[in-house]
Design an enzyme around this catalytic site. Structure first.
Site, PDB file in Angstrom:
ATOM      1  N   GLN C 180      16.022  11.504  62.334  1.00 15.43           N
ATOM      2  CA  GLN C 180      15.119  11.178  63.443  1.00 15.43           C
ATOM      3  C   GLN C 180      13.896  10.399  62.980  1.00 15.43           C
ATOM      4  O   GLN C 180      13.137   9.869  63.802  1.00 15.43           O
ATOM      5  CB  GLN C 180      14.659  12.461  64.149  1.00 15.43           C
ATOM      6  CG  GLN C 180      15.739  13.148  64.952  1.00 15.43           C
ATOM      7  CD  GLN C 180      16.107  12.391  66.237  1.00 15.43           C
ATOM      8  OE1 GLN C 180      15.326  11.591  66.756  1.00 15.43           O
ATOM      9  NE2 GLN C 180      17.314  12.625  66.726  1.00 15.43           N
ATOM     10  N   ALA C 201      22.260   5.136  61.676  1.00 15.45           N
ATOM     11  CA  ALA C 201      21.812   3.871  62.276  1.00 15.45           C
ATOM     12  C   ALA C 201      21.563   3.951  63.774  1.00 15.45           C
ATOM     13  O   ALA C 201      20.687   3.262  64.289  1.00 15.45           O
ATOM     14  CB  ALA C 201      22.842   2.772  61.975  1.00 15.45           C
ATOM     15  N   HIS C 202      22.327   4.777  64.479  1.00 15.61           N
ATOM     16  CA  HIS C 202      22.223   4.740  65.934  1.00 15.61           C
ATOM     17  C   HIS C 202      20.956   5.411  66.463  1.00 15.61           C
ATOM     18  O   HIS C 202      20.770   5.535  67.674  1.00 15.61           O
ATOM     19  CB  HIS C 202      23.455   5.369  66.603  1.00 15.61           C
ATOM     20  CG  HIS C 202      23.528   6.862  66.489  1.00 15.61           C
ATOM     21  ND1 HIS C 202      23.199   7.705  67.517  1.00 15.61           N
ATOM     22  CD2 HIS C 202      23.886   7.654  65.457  1.00 15.61           C
ATOM     23  CE1 HIS C 202      23.367   8.962  67.122  1.00 15.61           C
ATOM     24  NE2 HIS C 202      23.788   8.966  65.892  1.00 15.61           N
ATOM     25  N   CYS C 326      23.611  17.190  70.840  1.00 11.53           N
ATOM     26  CA  CYS C 326      24.761  17.712  70.109  1.00 11.53           C
ATOM     27  C   CYS C 326      25.054  19.150  70.497  1.00 11.53           C
ATOM     28  O   CYS C 326      26.131  19.658  70.224  1.00 11.53           O
ATOM     29  CB  CYS C 326      24.504  17.663  68.617  1.00 11.53           C
ATOM     30  SG  CYS C 326      24.090  16.016  68.085  1.00 11.53           S
TER      31      CYS C 326
HETATM   32  C1  LIG Z   1      17.949  15.508  62.846  1.00  8.23           C
HETATM   33  C2  LIG Z   1      19.366  15.064  62.967  1.00  8.23           C
HETATM   34  N1  LIG Z   1      20.216  15.259  61.933  1.00  8.23           N
HETATM   35  C3  LIG Z   1      21.483  14.870  61.981  1.00  8.23           C
HETATM   36  C4  LIG Z   1      22.007  14.261  63.092  1.00  8.23           C
HETATM   37  C5  LIG Z   1      23.431  13.861  63.068  1.00  8.23           C
HETATM   38  O1  LIG Z   1      23.583  12.470  63.031  1.00  8.23           O
HETATM   39  P1  LIG Z   1      24.938  11.812  63.551  1.00  8.23           P
HETATM   40  O2  LIG Z   1      25.117  12.296  64.939  1.00  8.23           O
HETATM   41  O3  LIG Z   1      24.700  10.360  63.455  1.00  8.23           O
HETATM   42  O4  LIG Z   1      26.031  12.299  62.687  1.00  8.23           O
HETATM   43  C6  LIG Z   1      21.169  14.049  64.221  1.00  8.23           C
HETATM   44  C7  LIG Z   1      21.616  13.415  65.466  1.00  8.23           C
HETATM   45  O5  LIG Z   1      22.594  13.675  66.093  1.00  8.23           O
HETATM   46  C8  LIG Z   1      19.822  14.448  64.139  1.00  8.23           C
HETATM   47  O6  LIG Z   1      18.987  14.265  65.158  1.00  8.23           O
END
Ligand SMILES: Cc1ncc(COP(=O)(O)O)c(C=O)c1O
Ligand SMILES: Cc1ncc(COP(=O)(O)O)c(C=O)c1O
Lengths: 395, 126, 395, 126
Positions: C180, C201-202, C326
């Site tokens: 973040q 990246a997103h 998530c």
């Molecule tokens: C603090 C944090 N760590 C890890 C992730 C996981 O990243 P990704 O969804 O790109 O795998 C996220 C976002 O979903 C996040 O906000």
């Protein structure tokens, strides 16, 4: 450079225009996170669902058996480590072949360090695993058989259905690394008794960095990436939305007119192989003459070394490969070529030409025009060739 | 991956060939590892007046053979023996790390050929 | 729907036009496999190299410390499992916080099952970890400290530099999940003594499905994906070429005018928060008032539930989140909100609005116009609100 | 994620509110889990002549409350007791699996309200 001819489709493909068009909106407009409740999230979720349907359909699986991943290597790592760890109460024995991709081989070696036992089955001169060998290798400790669908270097297609039947009869899980096969060969996970299957989009005109693992319903497997609840709690991480959309479209396209494009491809390939063998001496075709991927030609040229061949071809605009793209950077000759019985010396002189959708008859002509001169030039520099001629001379 | 110099010496290698009745011949490497270099020397008055090579191997193997022969051509034996693999690599504007062993082979091939020349001299002088 | 307002930038961002433009050629023209020897491969390799330089520069790392991955979750899994397994001779103790992302928490829980011991540090009411607590938790068995840079739900920014100093002083590796933070906050891995850092990246206008792990030179860590020799033998799998190109461009852009865009963002956010707190009673701001991500607003509305709030906002075209994207799909309220001391009841009523580059003052006005009515409607349906009013009545 | 029916009943819930001097009141769920449903009944001649609800919870909780009250309104007590959570979910064109518990709560809330009514009747009849 007069001409650019790409004959390395087994290393990776371009993304097809129709695939690209479906992907595009998901970068900049429909960019929601599929886990989000709101409309942006829902339209993203719908796109993932459609891709899953298309993928399931292509393999004759159901949608809840498809898990999207970051590519073929992740699928292989997950399938093998995930199944091994989830079933170690049952046993610690894994059966695989000696010509697997490194994503399988090195994963198995890693598991060996963790106390698993791995049988690496030999293959015959064409690169075929004998299903009888699989059967004989099964013990009451065997929990997983992992045999690739088609080989990335020599293109040999394994008797997957027979191996699947044997695995099922013995109650052992069967994983197949189908990264080179999906989109190129008909696959039916039910008919073939496949429990786990790896695929990767960039091998069938989809984007790089996205793949899938098919997990038959009921198969015991641990997740490999822990975190968010994505992929029904089995593969964490924000979904690669445009990538997944691309995978879905690409797999659908690939199976739409498979037979037609395969017969075109195989005809070009056969002309290429025949032409090379006619024009150049001391060449051997690697892999099975018939049970092979439609686009794959793999040949060994005695007395010369593959990288020198590649560089020379590259100077003429021809993109090819010597063994697997993934293993360049290594000094050892391909483990696959050694496994089918080639000497180190001849294995070093191998060339892989893999044809794809953009290749034309003119491309084949061009390679046939250019290659003999290159081989001759390199042979004329080679002490092995001199020696060979010398030997002949004195015989 | 390769410098322009490497590509030039690979595509247009200098001193490829054999020497009939050479004063010294050296061969190093083996087909198992994918590299064999064979060097032929013509020596007059302790000086390398002609040198040729044949190489089985990758682009870097051919280019280092070419460059190494260029570097010692016309040199005295002592000067040639002072050749280091680093000098060969530097003269080619560098090599990828995994290809440095080719420059080592080139150095060794030249030394082996000189060794051969010297041992023949010893036989003659006996 | 009158208007669409996206205020869920912490869940994911769109891909910026400049980023998209750099990525495009790598799908359909420059599609080579970076491991290939030929010209297609070399141009792909060059693009990956450039992306690596840009990423290294953004973090003040060197290029050989950057490893591209399939996203933030993979980076977290790799960093933690990889470092734990590579250093288990030294000890089996890991320190983390109770407000980490699930990619860290569940990975730690997985390691607990494998015999590691994990200390989950508490946080204060603002979500801050106390560096003194970190220090006190270190034992001679501690091998890894994993504390996130900035929290995804409440936006709180941790005292990373102080934690880094403590870790270094005690010879313990320090991983930070900066998913973040990267692209939103200045980061200097050297100055901050960071050994391992995850990014995705997103979250900064790059594409989904690609991330990176920074691994300080000399840090002992196992690979996580076994297979090909990519990423200097540490992360197998054909590189996600366009994704990596996009990551590189996006991270460069993000740090080009960070201050300017951050102050604009923070001003909008502060007006949003102030407006909500002025117009609606029984609201609390979650997270630190100052040490927070510039785009993050997280508020709890008493007597109502977050999903109902989200759906109502969505019907008005406003995309927001309740806790982490998530974790939707779970019934439990956010572990982060519980950790900062909220009751379950109030945690359930939380709303996260995360602003980004496309938001305007009009967007803020629109939310301020719409939200009070929605909260009122839901409160009027809520037995808790009735009870509350009743209680007041009788007091 | 939600069907149109669910969204309709969430955005335009039927029978929201309270009944003054209700004949029966039932409350189920708790704030900890994020769902509370409270049902008010007006009963005449063994028939539910009026029904109202208040709900703290997600979209599905509100929609199932609305639908469940619609389904039993005007019904006899026996008919209302026959209401199943599945009937509520079906009437909403289905619920996501993780939201099925909301339909269970709705069924329970109505049963609790009827239970309350009956126990009050018992008291009265004594
Ligand atoms: C603090 C944090 N760590 C890890 C992730 C996981 O990243 P990704 O969804 O790109 O795998 C996220 C976002 O979903 C996040 O906000
Ligand atoms: C047979 C086979 N398995 C696995 C892989 C790995 O796939 P990816 O590079 O997409 O991770 C490849 C290709 O590189 C392959 O050819």
């Amino acid at each position: 450079m007069e001409r650019r001819v790409y004959m390395d489709y087994a290393a990776t493909t371009y993304v097809k225009q129709e695939v690209m068009e479906e992907m595009m909106p998901y970068f900049t407009e429909k960019y929601g996170n599929p886990s989000s409740v709101h409309s942006f999230g829902r339209e993203a979720r719908k796109a993932v669902d459609l891709a899953r349907e298309r993928t399931a359909k292509a393999l004759n699986a159901s949608t809840d058996e498809i898990y999207f991943t970051g590519g073929g290597s992740e699928s292989d790592n997950w399938a093998i480590k995930g199944a091994a760890l989830a079933n170690k109460q049952k046993g610690n024995h894994i059966i695989t072949s000696s010509i697997e991709h490194h994503a399988v081989l090195y994963t198995c070696q890693y598991l060996e360090k963790m106390g698993f036992e791995v049988t690496y089955l030999p293959v015959d001169q064409y690169g075929l695993v004998n299903p009888e060998d699989v059967k004989k290798a099964i013990t009451d400790k065997t929990i997983l058989i992992s045999i690739m669908f088609a080989n990335n270097e020599i293109g040999t297609i394994q008797p997957v259905k027979e191996i699947g039947r044997i695995a099922r009869e013995h109650g052992v899980y069967f994983h197949t690394d189908a990264v080179q096969a999906v989109g190129h060969v008909p696959i039916d996970v039910k008919d073939m008794n496949i429990d786990l299957l790896s695929l990767s989009a960039h091998k069938f005109y989809g984007p790089k960095g996205v793949g899938a693992l098919y997990v038959r319903k009921g198969v015991r497997i641990h997740p490999y990436l822990h975190g968010g609840a994505q992929e029904r709690n089995r593969r964490a991480g924000t979904e690669n939305l445009p990538g997944i959309v691309g995978l879905g479209k690409a797999i659908e396209l690939a199976y739409e007119n498979l037979e037609e494009s395969n017969s075109k491809l195989a005809a070009m390939r056969d002309r290429l192989i025949a032409g090379i063998m006619e024009k150049i001496d001391h060449v051997r075709l690697n892999g099975h003459p018939v049970k092979r991927l439609p686009g794959n030609a793999n040949l060994s040229f005695e007395f010369i070394e593959g990288e020198a061949l590649l560089l020379s071809l590259d100077m003429k605009g021809i993109a090819a490969s010597s063994g697997s793209a993934c293993t360049s950077g290594s000094l050892d000759p391909s483990h696959v070529l050694l496994a089918i019985g080639l000497t180190h010396e001849i294995a070093h002189g191998s060339l892989r030409l893999t044809l794809g959708d953009d290749n034309t008859d003119e491309d084949v002509d061009y390679v046939l025009e250019v290659l003999p001169g290159i081989v001759e030039r390199l042979r004329n520099m080679s002490p092995l060739f001199a020696q060979h001629k010398g030997e002949k001379y004195y015989v | 991956m390769y410098s322009e110099k490497v590509m030039d010496h690979f595509m247009n290698p200098r001193n490829v060939g054999e020497i009939e009745n050479p004063d010294g011949v050296g061969q190093v490497g083996n087909a198992r590892c994918g590299d064999i270099m064979k060097i032929y020397l013509k020596i007059e008055d302790n000086r390398i007046v002609d040198i040729k090579f044949k190489t089985f191997g990758c682009g870097a193997a051919i280019a280092t053979s070419s460059m190494a022969t260029e570097l010692v051509k016309g040199k005295t034996i002592e000067e040639a023996l002072a050749l280091t693999n680093k000098a060969v690599a530097d003269a080619l504007d560098g090599l990828p790390p995994i290809k440095m062993h080719c420059s080592v082979l080139a150095e060794e091939a030249i030394k082996a050929a000189i060794e051969d020349y010297r041992s023949k001299q010893l036989v003659k002088s006996k």
